[in-house]
Design a protein around this motif. Structure first.
Motif, mmCIF file in Angstrom:
data_model
loop_
_atom_site.group_PDB
_atom_site.id
_atom_site.type_symbol
_atom_site.label_atom_id
_atom_site.label_comp_id
_atom_site.label_asym_id
_atom_site.label_seq_id
_atom_site.Cartn_x
_atom_site.Cartn_y
_atom_site.Cartn_z
ATOM 1 N N HIS A 35 -4.768 1.977 -5.796
ATOM 2 C CA HIS A 35 -5.305 2.952 -4.757
ATOM 3 C C HIS A 35 -4.851 4.345 -5.160
ATOM 4 O O HIS A 35 -3.760 4.532 -5.385
ATOM 5 N N HIS A 82 0.693 -1.179 -0.014
ATOM 6 C CA HIS A 82 -0.201 0.122 -0.007
ATOM 7 C C HIS A 82 1.073 1.361 -0.086
ATOM 8 O O HIS A 82 1.931 1.099 0.575
ATOM 9 N N GLU A 111 -2.462 -4.081 -2.886
ATOM 10 C CA GLU A 111 -2.772 -2.616 -3.560
ATOM 11 C C GLU A 111 -1.555 -1.740 -3.705
ATOM 12 O O GLU A 111 -0.891 -2.001 -2.600
ATOM 13 N N HIS A 151 -9.327 0.712 -7.339
ATOM 14 C CA HIS A 151 -10.300 0.234 -6.026
ATOM 15 C C HIS A 151 -10.845 1.716 -5.507
ATOM 16 O O HIS A 151 -10.107 2.546 -5.161
HETATM 17 ZN ZN LIG Z 1 -7.195 1.602 -1.038
#
Ligand SMILES: [Zn+2]
Length: 264
Positions: free
Chosen positions: A129, A64, A93, A154
């Motif tokens: 993301h 992330h 992600e 997303h």
């Molecule tokens: Zn996210």
């Protein structure tokens, strides 16, 4: 209804005490398949472990942007190793988050580019993301998108311009309970009808983003995949279509996008 939750952080420790019951409730609610989001070394390993032991689950592996500073040769090797496994259906992600800016922007870009390269090598879709970083995110994605089989932005929270850019790049759009918030979610709710039906997918992003219109609300305020039908119904309202029709299309999209086993 037969739904797929394409973004469930089931490796999160808030599910440690009752994960099996959460998955069972999801099935009872018509959520037949879940893609468990991996977002760092520990959650990637946990997501793989879950997906390898439950045919209803598959997983992503990535880092992330919040944790982008921890990008390393070792983490790259872990994601690369996982990418070759059957249960891993996407890299991510990954992306950029300038809203929280928890990692330096240069580190975010580096980790994002590296993960796009892994996805390209293994011909896996990417689970993306983006918050408050549209221009830089798009510039990096544009360089890689043509080598990727598919990409989903997303938890879409952007504006019309962002939506049009992502659609033009061929991206799918992941819709969460963000749209169930009649205040901050209203702009995205109003854009939903403009997402082509073959690009829309549904997700809870649990344990985050409990739908604000859920009644009654759980005391814990923890979101879980069993609440995905609330997101589906809200999206159907925004698109002026039946929830059955929307669910069928979103599930077909997710099944094809992640190459999930039919009826799994
Ligand atoms: Zn996210």
């Amino acid at each position: 209804m037969n739904l797929v939750d394409i973004g469930a952080n089931l490796a999160h420790d808030s599910f440690d005490a009752d994960r099996d019951a959460v998955i069972e409730r999801a099935h009872q609610a018509g959520v037949q398949a879940m893609v468990v989001t991996g977002s760092d070394a520990d959650s990637n390993a946990a997501a793989v472990e879950l997906a390898e032991h439950n045919p209803a689950l598959s997983a992503t592996a990535g880092l992330h942007p919040h944790q982008a500073e921890s990008w390393s040769v070792r983490l790259s090797a872990q994601i690369t190793d996982f990418a070759a496994r059957r249960c891993i259906v996407a890299v991510g992600e990954t992306g950029l988050d300038y809203f929280r800016d928890l990692s330096p922007r240069r580190a975010q870009a580096k980790a994002f580019e590296a993960q796009l390269a892994i996805a390209s090598t293994y011909q896996l879709p990417v689970f993306l993301h983006q918050r408050e970083a549209h221009a830089d995110f798009t510039a990096i994605l544009k360089n890689a998108i043509h080598e990727l089989p598919a990409a989903v932005v997303h938890c879409f929270t952007g504006d019309r311009e962002a939506l049009e850019t992502y659609l033009a790049l061929g991206c799918h759009i992941g819709v969460t309970g963000w749209i169930c918030d009649e205040r901050r979610g209203r702009p995205v709710f109003d854009l939903l009808a403009d997402i082509p039906s073959d690009r829309l997918m549904l997700e809870t992003d649990c344990p985050y983003l409990l739908p604000r219109n859920l009644k009654p609300k759980p005391d814990s305020r923890r979101n879980e995949p069993a609440y995905l039908p609330v997101v589906a119904q809200t999206a159907a309202n925004a698109r002026h279509q039946s929830v059955e029709e929307l669910a069928e299309q979103a599930t077909a999209n997710a099944t094809a996008f992640f190459a999930l086993a039919e009826g799994g």
